[in-house]
Scaffold this active site. Structure first.
Site, PDB file in Angstrom:
ATOM      1  N   GLU A  84       6.438  -7.105  -4.293  1.00 16.25           N
ATOM      2  CA  GLU A  84       6.313  -7.639  -3.284  1.00 16.25           C
ATOM      3  C   GLU A  84       5.250  -8.118  -2.525  1.00 16.25           C
ATOM      4  OE1 GLU A  84       9.675  -5.614  -0.673  1.00 16.25           O
ATOM      5  OE2 GLU A  84       7.685  -4.619  -0.815  1.00 16.25           O
ATOM      6  N   CYS A  98      -2.037 -10.046  -0.553  1.00 11.79           N
ATOM      7  CA  CYS A  98      -2.152  -8.338  -0.886  1.00 11.79           C
ATOM      8  C   CYS A  98      -1.641  -9.000  -2.143  1.00 11.79           C
ATOM      9  CB  CYS A  98      -2.083  -7.681  -0.302  1.00 11.79           C
ATOM     10  SG  CYS A  98      -1.929  -5.478  -0.776  1.00 11.79           S
ATOM     11  N   CYS A 109       1.488   9.880  -4.208  1.00 13.40           N
ATOM     12  CA  CYS A 109       0.926   9.915  -3.386  1.00 13.40           C
ATOM     13  C   CYS A 109       2.139  10.536  -2.152  1.00 13.40           C
ATOM     14  CB  CYS A 109       0.242   8.775  -2.873  1.00 13.40           C
ATOM     15  SG  CYS A 109      -1.214   8.704  -3.867  1.00 13.40           S
ATOM     16  N   CYS A 112       3.663   7.326   0.666  1.00 13.14           N
ATOM     17  CA  CYS A 112       3.282   5.888  -0.001  1.00 13.14           C
ATOM     18  C   CYS A 112       5.116   5.836  -0.400  1.00 13.14           C
ATOM     19  CB  CYS A 112       2.403   6.111  -0.849  1.00 13.14           C
ATOM     20  SG  CYS A 112       2.479   4.051  -1.423  1.00 13.14           S
ATOM     21  N   GLU A 158      -0.618   0.903  -9.006  1.00 13.78           N
ATOM     22  CA  GLU A 158      -2.391   1.616  -9.253  1.00 13.78           C
ATOM     23  C   GLU A 158      -3.003   0.515 -10.325  1.00 13.78           C
ATOM     24  OE1 GLU A 158      -4.134   3.734  -8.298  1.00 13.78           O
ATOM     25  OE2 GLU A 158      -5.554   2.622 -10.127  1.00 13.78           O
ATOM     26  N   SER A 189      -8.362  -2.017  -5.278  1.00  9.89           N
ATOM     27  CA  SER A 189      -8.114  -0.692  -4.596  1.00  9.89           C
ATOM     28  C   SER A 189      -7.558   0.716  -6.252  1.00  9.89           C
ATOM     29  CB  SER A 189      -7.390  -0.373  -3.476  1.00  9.89           C
ATOM     30  OG  SER A 189      -7.070   0.902  -2.980  1.00  9.89           O
ATOM     31  N   SER A 212      -8.844   5.338  -2.649  1.00 11.56           N
ATOM     32  CA  SER A 212      -7.478   6.690  -1.808  1.00 11.56           C
ATOM     33  C   SER A 212      -8.580   7.126  -1.470  1.00 11.56           C
ATOM     34  CB  SER A 212      -6.546   5.719  -2.143  1.00 11.56           C
ATOM     35  OG  SER A 212      -5.763   4.222  -2.534  1.00 11.56           O
ATOM     36  N   ASN A 214      -9.003   9.372   1.238  1.00 12.52           N
ATOM     37  CA  ASN A 214      -7.908  10.475   1.645  1.00 12.52           C
ATOM     38  C   ASN A 214      -7.279  11.722   2.299  1.00 12.52           C
ATOM     39  OD1 ASN A 214      -5.658   7.737   1.902  1.00 12.52           O
ATOM     40  ND2 ASN A 214      -4.933   7.750   0.258  1.00 12.52           N
TER      41      ASN A 214
HETATM   42  N1  SAH Z   1      -1.923   1.900  -5.734  1.00 13.51           N
HETATM   43  C1  SAH Z   1      -3.704   1.898  -5.969  1.00 13.51           C
HETATM   44  C2  SAH Z   1      -3.562   0.296  -4.372  1.00 13.51           C
HETATM   45  C3  SAH Z   1      -2.059   0.141  -3.701  1.00 13.51           C
HETATM   46  S1  SAH Z   1      -2.070   1.296  -2.311  1.00 13.51           S
HETATM   47  C4  SAH Z   1      -4.229   2.759  -4.303  1.00 13.51           C
HETATM   48  O1  SAH Z   1      -3.772   3.261  -3.568  1.00 13.51           O
HETATM   49  O2  SAH Z   1      -5.595   2.734  -4.051  1.00 13.51           O
HETATM   50  C5  SAH Z   1      -3.154   0.845  -0.776  1.00 13.51           C
HETATM   51  C6  SAH Z   1      -3.005   1.651   0.476  1.00 13.51           C
HETATM   52  O3  SAH Z   1      -2.522   2.449   0.926  1.00 13.51           O
HETATM   53  C7  SAH Z   1      -4.153   3.059  -0.342  1.00 13.51           C
HETATM   54  O4  SAH Z   1      -5.079   3.455   0.218  1.00 13.51           O
HETATM   55  C8  SAH Z   1      -2.723   4.085  -0.008  1.00 13.51           C
HETATM   56  O5  SAH Z   1      -3.906   5.157   0.294  1.00 13.51           O
HETATM   57  C9  SAH Z   1      -2.518   3.371   1.286  1.00 13.51           C
HETATM   58  N2  SAH Z   1      -1.246   3.563   1.858  1.00 13.51           N
HETATM   59  C10 SAH Z   1      -0.331   3.954   1.045  1.00 13.51           C
HETATM   60  N3  SAH Z   1       0.589   4.598   1.492  1.00 13.51           N
HETATM   61  C11 SAH Z   1       0.643   4.030   2.963  1.00 13.51           C
HETATM   62  C12 SAH Z   1       1.234   4.945   4.444  1.00 13.51           C
HETATM   63  N4  SAH Z   1       2.590   4.662   4.378  1.00 13.51           N
HETATM   64  N5  SAH Z   1       0.730   4.582   5.491  1.00 13.51           N
HETATM   65  C13 SAH Z   1      -0.976   3.254   5.122  1.00 13.51           C
HETATM   66  N6  SAH Z   1      -1.636   3.453   3.829  1.00 13.51           N
HETATM   67  C14 SAH Z   1      -1.015   3.953   3.260  1.00 13.51           C
HETATM   68 FE1  SF4 Z   2       1.464   4.207  -3.251  1.00 11.70          FE
HETATM   69 FE2  SF4 Z   2      -1.094   3.104  -4.550  1.00 11.70          FE
HETATM   70 FE3  SF4 Z   2      -0.322   6.397  -4.676  1.00 11.70          FE
HETATM   71 FE4  SF4 Z   2       0.388   4.546  -5.627  1.00 11.70          FE
HETATM   72  S1  SF4 Z   2      -1.183   4.957  -6.771  1.00 11.70           S
HETATM   73  S2  SF4 Z   2       1.691   6.072  -5.069  1.00 11.70           S
HETATM   74  S3  SF4 Z   2       0.498   2.678  -5.155  1.00 11.70           S
HETATM   75  S4  SF4 Z   2      -0.723   5.098  -2.193  1.00 11.70           S
END
Ligand code: SAH
Ligand code: SF4
Length: 361
Positions: A84, A98, A109, A112, A158, A189, A212, A214
């Site tokens: 997507e 994006c 994570c 996610c 990632e 990211s 990220s 968090n």
């Molecule tokens: N894998 C990379 C990029 C994709 S995720 C990364 O983790 O940075 C992109 C962003 O979405 C990340 O900052 C992640 O922390 C955030 N994210 C993931 N799940 C989410 C959710 N359910 N609500 C809000 N942000 C979320």
């Molecule tokens: Fe989701 Fe980014 Fe974590 Fe992968 S690294 S699980 S895409 S928040």
């Protein structure tokens, strides 16, 4: 192929090198998707190419449009995988795409939706780049007055787990003879793969970096991002402080706000202290719901209080309003769910205990 690959390919066919550049420019600067359109090549060359090669590696399978104008593209790869991309028109001129870097993700994570898919496979550089070209075509159809202005590698996957294809895609997209995207308008990211961050700092392509984070401490980060058990906050910040930032650039930290987990004033205070002295800004992303996740989005007053506390302590923070959440296109909601089969939300429960031990990398 990068431009250099295309020239090498031409030479391997016994053609002059410039023919490789001609073909490459048609694809990456002109955006053609058939060899027939390459009018400065002879009919014979075009036929040879059509018999042995193809342009574009993705097909648009579905486009969903959100009430706020965000569009989610479900794209199909040649081997039948779905990924997507999300096209987000902002007020004014800015339009951001994006894109995904993998089918699924291995990082796990806890908050996610993509994590729930596991990792199916890496995307190749062509599949990464083609997301940009297909989105541009869609944009030209639905909003011809707009241009794609920003690109973020924040979709599924990632990016630093798919390092070679990431760097290759950046080289292709930023080439002056091709799509000519500006590096300063591209953001990668990452969940914080320290050795790969160090490597990226040495490349000739220099996108912006978003990390990220968090969590304001290892205890919380271990719980919601298992990767922290391998590269903890100390190691991550050390790598980021050593990262060669271009002039006037800052690192963006993403901070997904989870009710009762990382949203207290104490957490805000710890975060501000942690990031003191780092050239950065923080994007606060109130958690976007998806089925079966054991979290809740904090109440608006809690989100405000968290942000105000960060600001009071001198940490620049921005609140990211969810875009496209009605079509599961907002951050962390990408998991190949088709529009009609969207699962209703299950009752949510706040979890504080650590998740079961996952694979770390
Ligand atoms: N894998 C990379 C990029 C994709 S995720 C990364 O983790 O940075 C992109 C962003 O979405 C990340 O900052 C992640 O922390 C955030 N994210 C993931 N799940 C989410 C959710 N359910 N609500 C809000 N942000 C979320
Ligand atoms: Fe989701 Fe980014 Fe974590 Fe992968 S690294 S699980 S895409 S928040």
């Amino acid at each position: 192929m990068t431009l250099a690959d295309a020239c090498a390919f031409a030479e391997a066919q016994g053609w002059p090198k410039f023919r490789g550049e001609q073909i490459w420019r048609w694809v990456h600067a002109q955006g053609v998707r058939t060899f027939d359109e390459m009018t400065n090549l002879s009919r014979d060359v075009r036929d040879q190419l059509a018999a042995r090669a193809c342009i574009g590696s993705l097909k648009v399978a579905e486009v969903q449009t959100s009430k706020d104008g965000t569009r989610k593209l479900r794209l199909e790869t040649r081997d039948g995988q779905s990924i997507e991309s999300v096209l987000i028109p902002f007020e004014g001129e800015k339009t951001t795409l994006c894109i995904s870097s993998q089918v699924g993700c291995a990082v796990d994570c806890q908050f996610c939706a993509t994590a729930k898919m596991g990792l199916k496979r890496n995307l190749d550089a062509g599949e990464i780049v083609d997301q940009v070209y297909l989105a541009r075509t869609l944009l030209a159809e639905v909003a011809p007055e707009r241009r794609l202005s920003n690109l973020v590698y924040m979709g599924m996957g990632e990016p630093l787990h798919n390092y070679d294809n990431l760097v290759r895609s950046l080289r292709i997209l930023c080439d002056d003879k091709g799509a000519k995207l500006a590096q300063r308008r591209i953001t990668v990211s990452t969940s914080g793969l320290v050795p790969k961050l160090e490597r990226l700092g040495k490349e000739d392509v220099r996108p912006n970096l978003a990390v990220s984070l968090n969590a304001p401490n290892d205890e919380i980060r271990d719980m919601i991002m298992p990767i922290n058990r391998k590269w903890n906050i100390g190691k991550l910040l050390a790598a980021l402080k050593a990262y060669p930032l271009e002039q006037r650039r800052r690192i963006t930290f993403e901070y997904v706000l989870l009710a009762g987990v990382n949203d207290s004033l104490r957490d805000a205070g710890q975060l501000a202290k942690l990031l003191r002295g780092v050239k950065c800004k923080v994007n606060i992303i109130p958690w976007n719901p998806h089925p079966e996740a054991p979290y809740e989005r904090p109440a608006p007053a809690v989100i405000d209080a968290f942000q105000n506390e960060c600001k009071r302590l001198g940490l620049p923070t921005y609140l990211r309003t969810p875009r496209g959440d009605d079509i599961d296109a907002a951050c962390g909601q990408l998991a190949n769910r088709a529009g009609e089969s969207r699962t209703p939300l299950v009752p949510l429960r706040v979890r504080r205990e650590p998740p079961p031990p996952p694979p770390v990398d």
